[in-house]
Motif scaffolding. Structure first.
Motif, mmCIF file in Angstrom:
data_model
loop_
_atom_site.group_PDB
_atom_site.id
_atom_site.type_symbol
_atom_site.label_atom_id
_atom_site.label_comp_id
_atom_site.label_asym_id
_atom_site.label_seq_id
_atom_site.Cartn_x
_atom_site.Cartn_y
_atom_site.Cartn_z
ATOM 1 N N ILE A 65 4.647 6.900 1.153
ATOM 2 C CA ILE A 65 4.108 6.164 0.006
ATOM 3 C C ILE A 65 4.319 4.668 0.194
ATOM 4 O O ILE A 65 3.436 3.858 -0.129
ATOM 5 C CB ILE A 65 4.757 6.677 -1.302
ATOM 6 N N LEU A 66 5.463 4.283 0.724
ATOM 7 C CA LEU A 66 5.723 2.869 0.994
ATOM 8 C C LEU A 66 4.732 2.315 2.018
ATOM 9 O O LEU A 66 4.241 1.196 1.871
ATOM 10 C CB LEU A 66 7.159 2.685 1.491
ATOM 11 N N ASN A 67 4.405 3.100 3.039
ATOM 12 C CA ASN A 67 3.416 2.674 4.030
ATOM 13 C C ASN A 67 2.045 2.465 3.397
ATOM 14 O O ASN A 67 1.344 1.506 3.713
ATOM 15 C CB ASN A 67 3.316 3.692 5.163
ATOM 16 N N VAL A 68 1.661 3.367 2.513
ATOM 17 C CA VAL A 68 0.370 3.232 1.832
ATOM 18 C C VAL A 68 0.379 1.988 0.957
ATOM 19 O O VAL A 68 -0.601 1.228 0.916
ATOM 20 C CB VAL A 68 0.049 4.499 1.003
ATOM 21 N N TYR A 69 1.469 1.742 0.251
ATOM 22 C CA TYR A 69 1.556 0.561 -0.610
ATOM 23 C C TYR A 69 1.465 -0.726 0.211
ATOM 24 O O TYR A 69 0.774 -1.666 -0.180
ATOM 25 C CB TYR A 69 2.860 0.570 -1.413
ATOM 26 N N LYS A 70 2.142 -0.763 1.355
ATOM 27 C CA LYS A 70 2.073 -1.953 2.205
ATOM 28 C C LYS A 70 0.651 -2.188 2.712
ATOM 29 O O LYS A 70 0.187 -3.325 2.764
ATOM 30 C CB LYS A 70 3.036 -1.814 3.387
ATOM 31 N N TYR A 129 -2.086 -1.210 1.206
ATOM 32 C CA TYR A 129 -2.858 -1.641 0.045
ATOM 33 C C TYR A 129 -2.617 -3.118 -0.238
ATOM 34 O O TYR A 129 -3.564 -3.866 -0.493
ATOM 35 C CB TYR A 129 -2.493 -0.805 -1.178
ATOM 36 N N ALA A 130 -1.367 -3.540 -0.193
ATOM 37 C CA ALA A 130 -1.048 -4.945 -0.468
ATOM 38 C C ALA A 130 -1.709 -5.864 0.554
ATOM 39 O O ALA A 130 -2.220 -6.935 0.205
ATOM 40 C CB ALA A 130 0.464 -5.147 -0.474
ATOM 41 N N LYS A 131 -1.732 -5.441 1.805
ATOM 42 C CA LYS A 131 -2.375 -6.243 2.854
ATOM 43 C C LYS A 131 -3.879 -6.348 2.609
ATOM 44 O O LYS A 131 -4.462 -7.430 2.701
ATOM 45 C CB LYS A 131 -2.105 -5.615 4.220
ATOM 46 N N TYR A 165 -5.432 -5.973 -0.239
ATOM 47 C CA TYR A 165 -5.674 -6.727 -1.464
ATOM 48 C C TYR A 165 -5.556 -8.230 -1.210
ATOM 49 O O TYR A 165 -6.337 -9.020 -1.740
ATOM 50 C CB TYR A 165 -4.689 -6.300 -2.557
#
Length: 109
Positions: free
Chosen positions: A66-71, A73-75, A77
């Protein structure tokens, strides 16, 4: 000789390949994170000889995925925000300006 030169000119550049590999690496990193979590869970289970400790590793792996997906996504965005600042992509502002102009031209009776 000309055919070879034309083929070299039509060859895709490296940027699309890197972007595709970056997207592919997200999927791979999710799988690797979960597998590493399961491996950690199995290691803890074998050391402590307690069967429920396997789930600790599974949850660690899922949290890492989940942390990998969030990172990622942040990139993405951040890249989107940079594109939105470019004048040629500023259609939202143009639409708002057009709506403001329409409101000024209406007559209120």
């Amino acid at each position: 000789m000309q055919n070879k030169e034309q083929h070299e000119q039509k060859a895709p550049r490296i940027k699309p390949i890197i972007e595709a590999a970056d997207s592919l690496s997200l999927g791979i990193s999710i799988v690797v994170a979960v597998l590493m979590g399961v491996g950690i869970g199995l290691l803890i289970k074998n050391i402590t000889e307690t069967p429920w400790t396997l789930w600790i590793g599974v949850f660690i792996g899922i949290a890492a995925a989940i942390l990998n997906v969030y990172k990622a996504y942040a990139k993405q965005y951040k890249d989107y925000e940079e594109l939105a600042k470019e004048p040629r992509y500023a259609i939202k502002k143009q639409l708002q300006d057009d709506e403001d102009d329409d409101d000024d031209n209406k007559k209120n009776f």
